[in-house]
Design a protein around this motif. Structure first.
Motif, mmCIF file in Angstrom:
data_model
loop_
_atom_site.group_PDB
_atom_site.id
_atom_site.type_symbol
_atom_site.label_atom_id
_atom_site.label_comp_id
_atom_site.label_asym_id
_atom_site.label_seq_id
_atom_site.Cartn_x
_atom_site.Cartn_y
_atom_site.Cartn_z
ATOM 1 N N PRO A 14 -38.877 5.773 44.681
ATOM 2 C CA PRO A 14 -38.838 5.294 45.892
ATOM 3 C C PRO A 14 -38.834 3.653 45.774
ATOM 4 N N TYR A 15 -39.192 2.978 44.843
ATOM 5 C CA TYR A 15 -39.435 1.751 44.633
ATOM 6 C C TYR A 15 -38.408 1.142 43.889
ATOM 7 N N ASN A 16 -37.606 1.903 43.323
ATOM 8 C CA ASN A 16 -36.512 1.274 42.316
ATOM 9 C C ASN A 16 -35.520 0.339 42.985
ATOM 10 N N ASP A 17 -35.109 -0.585 42.538
ATOM 11 C CA ASP A 17 -33.870 -1.395 42.840
ATOM 12 C C ASP A 17 -32.611 -0.287 42.888
ATOM 13 N N PRO A 18 -31.837 -0.310 43.768
ATOM 14 C CA PRO A 18 -30.721 0.611 43.850
ATOM 15 C C PRO A 18 -29.781 0.656 42.514
ATOM 16 N N ARG A 19 -29.949 -0.539 41.732
ATOM 17 C CA ARG A 19 -29.144 -0.743 40.420
ATOM 18 C C ARG A 19 -29.763 0.045 39.440
ATOM 19 N N VAL A 20 -31.041 0.087 39.590
ATOM 20 C CA VAL A 20 -31.641 1.021 38.545
ATOM 21 C C VAL A 20 -30.911 2.477 38.394
ATOM 22 N N GLN A 21 -30.492 3.206 39.417
ATOM 23 C CA GLN A 21 -30.083 4.197 39.667
ATOM 24 C C GLN A 21 -28.644 4.732 38.594
ATOM 25 N N TYR A 22 -28.128 3.508 38.163
ATOM 26 C CA TYR A 22 -27.073 3.765 36.917
ATOM 27 C C TYR A 22 -27.743 4.053 35.842
ATOM 28 N N GLY A 23 -28.934 3.594 35.355
ATOM 29 C CA GLY A 23 -29.594 3.917 34.421
ATOM 30 C C GLY A 23 -30.361 5.353 34.351
ATOM 31 N N PRO A 29 -19.248 2.024 36.443
ATOM 32 C CA PRO A 29 -17.671 1.564 36.330
ATOM 33 C C PRO A 29 -17.682 1.052 34.766
ATOM 34 N N PHE A 30 -16.608 1.306 34.142
ATOM 35 C CA PHE A 30 -16.266 0.866 32.797
ATOM 36 C C PHE A 30 -14.907 0.794 32.405
ATOM 37 N N PRO A 31 -14.229 -0.203 32.745
ATOM 38 C CA PRO A 31 -12.689 -0.419 33.020
ATOM 39 C C PRO A 31 -12.122 -0.753 31.491
ATOM 40 N N PHE A 32 -12.553 -0.102 30.470
ATOM 41 C CA PHE A 32 -12.053 -0.226 29.113
ATOM 42 C C PHE A 32 -11.442 1.058 28.670
ATOM 43 N N GLU A 33 -10.659 0.715 27.501
ATOM 44 C CA GLU A 33 -9.814 1.951 26.726
ATOM 45 C C GLU A 33 -10.790 2.484 25.901
ATOM 46 N N SER A 34 -10.915 3.913 26.148
ATOM 47 C CA SER A 34 -11.913 4.475 25.251
ATOM 48 C C SER A 34 -11.188 5.047 23.899
ATOM 49 N N PHE A 35 -12.083 5.158 22.889
ATOM 50 C CA PHE A 35 -11.687 5.503 21.518
ATOM 51 C C PHE A 35 -12.640 6.305 20.868
ATOM 52 N N GLY A 36 -13.213 7.343 21.725
ATOM 53 C CA GLY A 36 -14.043 8.267 20.874
ATOM 54 C C GLY A 36 -15.629 8.162 20.829
ATOM 55 N N PHE A 37 -16.188 6.831 21.825
ATOM 56 C CA PHE A 37 -17.415 6.553 21.771
ATOM 57 C C PHE A 37 -17.943 6.625 22.970
ATOM 58 N N GLY A 38 -17.528 7.714 23.844
ATOM 59 C CA GLY A 38 -18.052 7.590 25.580
ATOM 60 C C GLY A 38 -16.946 7.073 26.197
ATOM 61 N N SER A 39 -16.838 7.311 27.456
ATOM 62 C CA SER A 39 -15.740 6.753 28.301
ATOM 63 C C SER A 39 -16.364 6.854 29.590
ATOM 64 N N GLU A 40 -15.648 6.048 30.479
ATOM 65 C CA GLU A 40 -16.162 5.953 31.974
ATOM 66 C C GLU A 40 -16.352 7.515 32.638
ATOM 67 N N GLY A 41 -17.452 7.660 32.904
ATOM 68 C CA GLY A 41 -18.014 8.865 33.611
ATOM 69 C C GLY A 41 -18.510 10.070 32.512
ATOM 70 N N ASN A 42 -18.393 9.609 31.180
ATOM 71 C CA ASN A 42 -18.669 10.458 30.206
ATOM 72 C C ASN A 42 -19.386 9.748 29.129
ATOM 73 N N PRO A 43 -20.461 9.111 29.361
ATOM 74 C CA PRO A 43 -21.157 8.403 28.045
ATOM 75 C C PRO A 43 -21.608 9.073 26.935
ATOM 76 N N MET A 44 -21.486 8.542 25.566
ATOM 77 C CA MET A 44 -22.131 9.151 24.639
ATOM 78 C C MET A 44 -23.534 9.387 24.677
ATOM 79 N N GLU A 45 -24.134 10.444 24.435
ATOM 80 C CA GLU A 45 -25.617 10.842 24.688
ATOM 81 C C GLU A 45 -26.369 10.704 23.156
ATOM 82 N N LEU A 46 -27.246 9.765 22.948
ATOM 83 C CA LEU A 46 -27.891 9.456 21.908
ATOM 84 C C LEU A 46 -29.422 9.623 22.009
ATOM 85 N N ASP A 47 -30.018 9.987 20.996
ATOM 86 C CA ASP A 47 -31.714 10.028 20.749
ATOM 87 C C ASP A 47 -31.974 8.697 20.344
ATOM 88 N N MET A 48 -33.023 8.139 21.054
ATOM 89 C CA MET A 48 -33.688 6.882 20.387
ATOM 90 C C MET A 48 -35.034 7.049 20.109
#
Length: 260
Positions: A158-167, A175-194
């Motif tokens: 409830p206390y998060n800045d609205p921009r935190v919701q992206y994360g 929004p990610f207005p760049f050409e994808s080439f196999g490492f995630g794309s706008e709306g479909n990020p690459m998922e990784l374990d850290m």
């Protein structure tokens, strides 16, 4: 983003989980040249220091002078304070001009930016056609501490800045207005374990350095109450002293400037 991390800059630099070295090796392999990289929103310089292992020069910028004061030093890294009053042309010039950057990274930072402004600068300074931009984030949905962290995230939400919701959404709506080439794309990020080795105290310290909890504390609200901390200790297990390998969920988008 200006001011959000100023007061906890030293703690932020010390306690943030470290990004895997193999991410930087993988990304560096995607650019044919390794002359200049830009770490946008560098904060404590964590990403910049790893990028410097692969590029001749790293320009690391941030709107927070306090963050830069505590950033790690490296002979290849040049830190620049870029207040929010910096114009697009001024920033492009500071970065070396149009078509000057091989690689741009924004590590856990891009969601705080003025996105149209940042993307316009990125498109100008990236070398065509092979310069790349990579943005990523992680959240505290830790695979092996799901119950505990779900509780913490519910309290903080409830206390998060609205921009935190992206994360929190794993950059799926970023929004990610760049050409994808196999490492995630706008709306479909690459998922990784850290994977990160952390003690319970280090995890709690990292949470306390977050902007939401700091801002709430300034307003007299202790989101990490004694009750929640006790629950965290119970789920962590018998030994609260030693470190554990925690698996954070991370999300990455990588792209190139779109062809005209």
């Amino acid at each position: 983003m200006a001011g959000l991390f100023d007061k906890q800059a030293e703690q932020y630099a010390q306690l943030r989980p470290k990004y895997p070295k193999e991410w930087f090796s993988m990304l560096a392999s995607l650019t044919p040249e390794h002359k200049v990289a830009w770490d946008a929103g560098t904060g404590s310089g964590q990403a910049a220091l790893s990028v410097a292992e692969h590029y001749d020069q790293v320009i690391a910028t941030d709107v927070s002078a306090a963050q830069l004061k505590h950033a790690g030093r490296h002979p290849k890294v040049r830190y620049l304070h870029t207040p929010i009053s910096t114009s697009e042309d001024e920033l492009v010039t500071m970065l070396g001009g149009d078509d000057s950057i091989d690689f741009i990274v924004a590590a856990c930072a891009v969601h705080w930016f003025d996105l149209p402004f940042f993307y316009s600068v990125a498109n100008r300074v990236l070398k065509k056609p092979h310069g790349i931009i990579a943005v990523w984030t992680y959240n505290y949905s830790i695979r092996n501490l799901e119950k505990m962290m779900t509780k913490v995230l519910e309290v903080v939400k409830p206390y998060n800045d609205p921009r935190v919701q992206y994360g929190l959404d794993g950059y799926k709506k970023l929004p990610f207005p760049f050409e994808s080439f196999g490492f995630g794309s706008e709306g479909n990020p690459m998922e990784l374990d850290m994977e990160v080795d952390m003690t319970l105290d280090e995890l709690i310290g990292s949470l306390k350095a977050g902007s939401t909890i700091v801002k709430a504390k300034e307003q007299g609200l202790d989101l990490l109450s004694d009750e929640i901390l006790e629950e965290m200790r119970r789920e962590w297990g018998d030994s609260t002293i030693g470190s554990r390998k925690l698996v954070f969920l991370a999300y990455m988008l990588v792209g190139r400037p779109k062809s005209n």
